[in-house]
Design an enzyme around this catalytic site. Structure first.
Site, PDB file in Angstrom:
ATOM      1  N   ARG A  41     -31.125  26.440 -12.389  1.00 27.39           N
ATOM      2  CA  ARG A  41     -31.731  25.432 -13.249  1.00 27.39           C
ATOM      3  C   ARG A  41     -33.236  25.580 -13.155  1.00 27.39           C
ATOM      4  O   ARG A  41     -33.740  26.353 -12.358  1.00 27.39           O
ATOM      5  CB  ARG A  41     -31.285  24.010 -12.872  1.00 27.39           C
ATOM      6  N   GLY A  42     -33.947  24.853 -14.020  1.00 27.10           N
ATOM      7  CA  GLY A  42     -35.383  25.042 -14.148  1.00 27.10           C
ATOM      8  C   GLY A  42     -35.649  25.913 -15.358  1.00 27.10           C
ATOM      9  O   GLY A  42     -35.041  26.991 -15.518  1.00 27.10           O
ATOM     10  N   ALA A  43     -36.539  25.461 -16.229  1.00 27.52           N
ATOM     11  CA  ALA A  43     -36.725  26.124 -17.524  1.00 27.52           C
ATOM     12  C   ALA A  43     -37.040  27.620 -17.406  1.00 27.52           C
ATOM     13  O   ALA A  43     -36.379  28.443 -18.053  1.00 27.52           O
ATOM     14  CB  ALA A  43     -37.813  25.399 -18.318  1.00 27.52           C
ATOM     15  N   GLN A  51     -32.814  16.832  -7.294  1.00 33.47           N
ATOM     16  CA  GLN A  51     -33.543  18.101  -7.176  1.00 33.47           C
ATOM     17  C   GLN A  51     -34.743  17.993  -6.247  1.00 33.47           C
ATOM     18  O   GLN A  51     -35.166  18.979  -5.651  1.00 33.47           O
ATOM     19  CB  GLN A  51     -34.011  18.575  -8.552  1.00 33.47           C
ATOM     20  N   ASP A  79     -39.944  21.380 -19.270  1.00 32.98           N
ATOM     21  CA  ASP A  79     -38.913  22.194 -19.902  1.00 32.98           C
ATOM     22  C   ASP A  79     -39.292  22.551 -21.329  1.00 32.98           C
ATOM     23  O   ASP A  79     -38.826  23.559 -21.852  1.00 32.98           O
ATOM     24  CB  ASP A  79     -37.583  21.446 -19.874  1.00 32.98           C
ATOM     25  N   LYS A 115     -37.880  16.411 -16.472  1.00 34.74           N
ATOM     26  CA  LYS A 115     -36.748  15.704 -15.886  1.00 34.74           C
ATOM     27  C   LYS A 115     -36.884  14.198 -16.043  1.00 34.74           C
ATOM     28  O   LYS A 115     -37.973  13.648 -15.916  1.00 34.74           O
ATOM     29  CB  LYS A 115     -36.635  16.070 -14.401  1.00 34.74           C
TER      30      LYS A 115
END
Length: 344
Positions: A46-48, A193, A234, A245
Site C-alpha cells: 500500500r502507499g501510492a 498504518q 495519494d 488517508k
C-alpha cells in the site's frame, strides 16, 4: 531500511506483507499479474508510489510471452484488472499508462525482446521512485530546523514507496543532514498504518517516535510540542487539494488552528493536473469489517451500519507547502505545481 518494500527478482515480484507488520516480516512472491493485483487490493502492499511500482511490475508479468496484436489485447485485460484495485491513488494509473506507451512503441519486437523492454521499464519506474524520494527528502529537510518534532499521519515512509519514503523521506534526510528530529505518529485508524508501520520503520532506523491515538492530535498540537505536520498524498489536484488517508483533513484544520505548518510530501507522479480540484478525486470506500472487527474478532454489534472511506480531501488553503523532487511549491498551487510538473 534493511527490508525492501518491493523488488523485481528472478522475473517475479517480491513484496513484504504489510498486513502482518510489525509482528512478522513475511515476503510474498508473485509470478502473475493477478497475484499482484490481489496484493494491491488486499493491502499486502500500500502507499501510492509503492502500488504504482507494483502495478508497473504487474504489467510486465502480464505481458510475458506475448507479442504484436496479442500483446496489445493482453495489456488491455491486465491494465483493467490493475486499475480496478484501488482508484484514489493516481500513481497506479500513471504507471500502468506509462507501461502502455512503452508497449505501443515496441509492438514490432518478438515476445522475448518485448518482455525484456517492459521489464526494464518497470524497473526504471522503481529506480526513479527511489531517486525522487531522496530528492524530495532533501528539499523538505531544508524546511526543518534542528531539534524539530514532526507530526505525521498514516505511513508515507519506505513501506509506502519503492524505499526511503516521502513524508518520512523528509525526516530521514533531515537526520542525515545532522538535525535532531523526533516524530509523533498518529495510529491512523482503522488500518493502523501509523502505529504498525510508521512506528516500525522509525524504530528500526533509531529515529525517536511517539505513537498517539488519532483523537489526541489536537491536544498534542495545542501543547506546542509539534513544529510541523508532514503527510504524504495519494493524489494532489491541480489547485493543491490533497487526497490522503482518512483523518488528514481534520489534522490540517487543527494545525491551522494552532498555527503549525502543514506540509505535503508529493512526488510529481502523484500530482494530477488533469484533476482540477479535490471534488473530482474518486474516494475509495473499503469494507466495513475494518471497523467492526479487529484481527478477526468482532468489536462492534453484528449487522451495524458502517461508513469506511479510505481517504479524505484537504483543501489547498490549509496546505502550507507541497514538497516535490523538483522543489517546494507554495500557493498559489495552480501556478507553482504546473511549473514544477513542466520541468519534470
Amino acid at each position: 531500511m534493511a527490508v525492501k518494500t518491493i523488488e523485481w527478482r528472478d522475473d517475479s515480484v517480491r513484496m513484504i506483507d504489510q498486513r502482518l507488520l510489525p509482528s512478522r516480516e513475511t515476503i510474498r512472491i508473485y509470478k502473475d499479474y493477478r497475484g499482484v493485483a490481489e496484493a494491491i487490493r488486499t493491502m499486502v502492499i500500500r502507499g501510492a508510489p509503492a502500488i504504482g511500482v507494483a502495478a508497473a511490475m504487474g504489467v510486465a508479468l502480464g505481458l510475458r510471452g506475448y507479442a504484436g496484436a496479442r500483446a496489445k489485447a493482453r495489456f488491455n485485460v491486465v491494465a483493467k484488472a490493475l486499475k480496478a484495485t484501488r482508484p484514489t491513488a493516481v500513481n497506479l494509473a500513471w504507471a500502468v499508462d506509462r507501461m502502455g506507451r512503452v508497449l505501443e512503441a515496441n509492438l514490432s519486437l518478438d515476445a522475448d525482446r518485448l518482455f525484456g523492454r517492459v521489464r526494464a521499464e518497470a524497473i526504471a519506474i522503481y529506480k526513479e521512485d527511489l531517486e525522487a524520494n531522496h530528492a524530495l527528502g532533501r528539499f523538505g529537510a531544508e524546511l526543518l530546523s534542528d531539534s524539530s518534532t514532526v507530526l505525521t499521519h498514516c505511513n508515507a515512509g519506505a513501506l509506502a514507496t519503492a524505499g526511503y519514503g516521502t513524508a518520512l523521506g523528509v525526516v530521514r534526510a533531515a537526520k542525515e543532514a545532522g538535525k535532531k528530529i523526533a516524530v509523533f505518529a498518529d495510529e491512523t485508524r482503522p488500518f493502523l498504518q501509523g502505529s504498525r508501520l510508521t512506528a516500525w520503520e522509525l524504530h528500526k532506523d533509531k529515529i525517536p517516535v511517539t505513537v498517539i491515538a488519532d483523537n489526541m492530535a489536537a491536544t498534542v498540537l495545542r501543547s506546542g510540542r509539534i513544529d510541523c505536520v508532514i503527510v504524504g498524498t495519494d493524489r494532489t489536484a491541480a489547485n493543491g487539494d490533497v487526497a490522503n488517508k482518512i483523518g488528514t483533513y481534520p489534522l490540517a484544520v487543527m494545525a491551522r488552528r494552532h498555527k503549525v505548518p502543514f506540509y505535503v510530501a508529493a512526488p510529481l507522479s502523484s500530482i494530477d493536473l488533469n484533476c482540477a480540484s479535490g471534488d473530482q478525486i474518486p474516494i475509495e470506500e473499503r469494507s466495513g469489517l475494518e471497523l467492526t472487527e479487529f484481527k478477526g474478532r468482532q468489536i462492534a454489534p453484528k449487522g451495524v451500519a458502517t461508513f469506511n472511506p479510505a481517504f479524505d480531501v484537504t483543501p489547498h488553503e490549509l496546505v502550507t507547502a507541497i514538497i516535490t523532487e523538483r522543489g517546494v511549491a507554495f500557493p498559489p498551487y495552480k501556478k507553482s505545481l504546473k511549473k514544477l510538473k513542466e520541468r519534470s
